[in-house]
Design an enzyme around this catalytic site. Sequence first.
Site, PDB file in Angstrom:
ATOM      1  N   GLU A  35     -43.065 -16.617 -29.793  1.00 28.06           N
ATOM      2  CA  GLU A  35     -43.117 -17.871 -30.558  1.00 28.06           C
ATOM      3  C   GLU A  35     -44.018 -18.889 -29.862  1.00 28.06           C
ATOM      4  OE1 GLU A  35     -40.007 -20.779 -32.903  1.00 28.06           O
ATOM      5  OE2 GLU A  35     -39.511 -20.178 -30.868  1.00 28.06           O
ATOM      6  N   ALA A  64     -35.205 -20.816 -23.398  1.00 28.65           N
ATOM      7  CA  ALA A  64     -34.678 -19.564 -23.932  1.00 28.65           C
ATOM      8  C   ALA A  64     -35.391 -19.289 -25.250  1.00 28.65           C
ATOM      9  CB  ALA A  64     -33.166 -19.654 -24.142  1.00 28.65           C
ATOM     10  N   MET A  65     -35.253 -18.053 -25.753  1.00 29.47           N
ATOM     11  CA  MET A  65     -35.916 -17.660 -26.993  1.00 29.47           C
ATOM     12  C   MET A  65     -35.023 -16.718 -27.772  1.00 29.47           C
ATOM     13  SD  MET A  65     -38.353 -17.802 -29.124  1.00 29.47           S
ATOM     14  CE  MET A  65     -38.408 -16.853 -30.639  1.00 29.47           C
ATOM     15  N   GLU A 125     -34.507 -25.315 -35.465  1.00 26.96           N
ATOM     16  CA  GLU A 125     -34.059 -25.855 -34.180  1.00 26.96           C
ATOM     17  C   GLU A 125     -32.965 -26.914 -34.352  1.00 26.96           C
ATOM     18  OE1 GLU A 125     -34.633 -24.327 -31.685  1.00 26.96           O
ATOM     19  OE2 GLU A 125     -36.441 -23.197 -32.146  1.00 26.96           O
ATOM     20  N   ASN A 161     -35.163 -14.224 -29.797  1.00 22.72           N
ATOM     21  CA  ASN A 161     -35.561 -12.912 -30.302  1.00 22.72           C
ATOM     22  C   ASN A 161     -34.348 -12.189 -30.899  1.00 22.72           C
ATOM     23  OD1 ASN A 161     -38.152 -13.251 -28.754  1.00 22.72           O
ATOM     24  ND2 ASN A 161     -36.753 -12.979 -27.037  1.00 22.72           N
ATOM     25  N   GLU A 192     -28.868 -20.324 -28.962  1.00 20.54           N
ATOM     26  CA  GLU A 192     -29.709 -19.166 -29.268  1.00 20.54           C
ATOM     27  C   GLU A 192     -28.970 -18.144 -30.130  1.00 20.54           C
ATOM     28  OE1 GLU A 192     -32.751 -19.481 -28.692  1.00 20.54           O
ATOM     29  OE2 GLU A 192     -32.641 -21.142 -27.275  1.00 20.54           O
TER      30      GLU A 192
END
Length: 785
Positions: free
Chosen positions: A104, A237-238, A294, A240, A272
């Site tokens: 991203e 953090a992401m 978000e 996925n 997340e």
Amino acid sequence: MYSLERYELNFNFKFKELKYECVETVNGKFSGQVELDIENLTVGTVKMNGVDAPFSVSNRKLVVGPAEGSELKITFSGAVSETSLMGIHDAKYDGGHIITTQMEPTGARSVFPCFDEPAAKAKFKVEVTVDEEVEVIFNTRYLSKEVGNGRAHFVFDETPLMSTYLFYLGIGKFQTISRKNKDRFLYLATSPGKAKEGKFSLNLLSKLYTKYEAYYKIPFPLPKMHLVALPQFGAGAMENWGAITFREIALLVNNSTSFRFKKQVAYVVSHEFAHQWFGDLVTMKWWDDLWLNESFATFVGYKILAKIHKDWNLWEDFQREETLSSMRKDGLLTTHPIRVEVKDPYEISEIFDDISYGKGASILRMTEQFIGEGKYREGIYQYLKGHEYSNASGEDLWSSLTNASRVDVSSLMKSWLEKAGFPLVNVKEENGELRISQQKFSYLPNDDAYVWQVPIFLERDGKKRKILLKKKQTKIKSAEKLLINSSGEGYYRLLLEGSLLDRMLTQESSSEFVMKLIDDYYAFLLSGRIDMQQFLGMVDKIKERNEYSIVMRLVEIFSSLTEILDSDGLNNIAVGYFRSKLSTFKDSPDENSKVVLESILTGLALNDKEFRSTEKMKLGEYNSLTAEERTAVLLSASIEEYNKEALWNMLKTPENDMEVIRVMHAMTHLPKNEEVTQFFDFVISKPEYRGNFIYSMFEAISNKNYRKDLWSWTSAHLNGVREIFVGSSTVSRYVEELISRAGIGNRESMDAFLKSADVPEAARAIKNGLERLEINEKLIQRTPK
């Protein structure tokens, strides 16, 4: 022209050499010229339905055709970056490394040629061949692993339809712990030796799993869930899908983790995991609705976590860290609306900010409180169920909420989404009535006559009601013990005229109400509506209150003011307040008191020489100190130049990421500028620090002595920093903070920097920083020494 069904990716990695080759098959319907996004990859062959197809690569596009068919096969090769933390990159740790991805917003195109935009959803079938000593993590579970001739071949289950930016691939010597929740497998993976530090997060994930399934009323869509701690990471953090990645300090809990950071770990995991439905199952159509992903994950992340940890004061944290933080930015004339037009995804990094997260989340919370929690939740279910495995827009959510609540949510949200800023709600008592009026709030003068639809929350004797202010002003009947915005849900500042301030600022007022009012009047101080004496007079009325959120916000405000103003008198008031609260929070059994204690100790270390003289001596017993006191001890030692050799040793041989960051913070406060520069030059030269040294750059801004030198150091190294954090908001945030605070007294250095720097991803941040600098300078001019 194209329609998309599936990517099949067969990767062949040379783990040690940081290189790979791949055979990629893209299934769908293709005709004419087909353009795929590509970056830093070498294409070998391209075939359409088994026949060689003409192709060219330029301007970050792989152009195929003209050709027509249903199967596009591409062979290509790529390299794993050792610099950038975007796309596929190397994450070093002591004794090894991990190959990992961050997609991203636009990293996927540097890993494989693709249609790299959120609406281009497809299924992914992945196989990976790599050195046999390492493991591979993908979004889905692996179906088989075959080993031979020193190589291992992993075959993974096919994903559901998903966007490219949610694709994840991790390769390394992972240490993994696991547990099971119902029929789903939950894993937490780290670099070797750290998995035990993930037990808190893995146990929390199991509880969140149950709570989120109940809230969304939709089962978790994947058969497994990975939490992956990375030693180098460009963001926090992401999300996925099925394989969430984290900075180590955002996932792992150990003896170095203070309770404040433990709460932060819990929130980040919750945030997340919320995305696995809201963002992953249902994805925005385009990046202009990034805020929706978000904002909702921020709002519901707190909401679900608060159901698990009811004694953590999480809604007060939400108000202070999301609502009030975003209002500080949203009071600028240079702010932006929640929803911002994005023409190119490369523009997206600048709006990963407090408006897209905190303001959006606060507006969603305000909307929930206005229409009712049950109806709001039903609207969320309708939205997710109606668009699962597909894409949606904000309008789709408002339609679902309107349908569930029978309230015109679209009209309500319009004024908050498309208009930058927020209202100042003025309340004045006249002849037994309260006149409630609105005007746009800003720190600098404005002549904006915009009228919001403002939910006004009223409470008297525990009974609540609400009205919607849709015009400039209205009147309601006045009453004793009437509170406005008593829990802080309303996204507006409250100016109480006459005796109303004293009446509402009583012991019966909630801590949320008082904290919010303190912040409002601090904003009025910064805008010049009140002076320092008036602000301190208000503080004097509530300084005896010891509630968690009230003291936290006052500590933060005093810390900010001492950083902006050179005033011995103000410094003495701040230190006096810190000291008056120290014993109260040091001896409290409540865990939240540890959060306040850490902030107080840090404030004293930065502002009280007498405190530092005793605190620095604790450096010799550092390992026996509580996590809450460690930052204060390191700061005291650094500022007082006590045992600098020990600080350097701690930096070079850190116990964990948390300790690296603590020492980096402290060393930016060394009193000799040349030693701070020496420290900066050291950390930026070490690849293993590249994900963390940005913390020290932010912290150095608060070192008044170093600010001038910080301009020249940043000018010399900014391009290198930009390369590391490309695609994230890190550089934008840093440039804004640098201008707004290090610009104080250093206009000449700042102007030289702005004249020479070419930082397109910080264009908005530069405007914000200059306005914040003007606000700070005006405060300095208005405040006696």
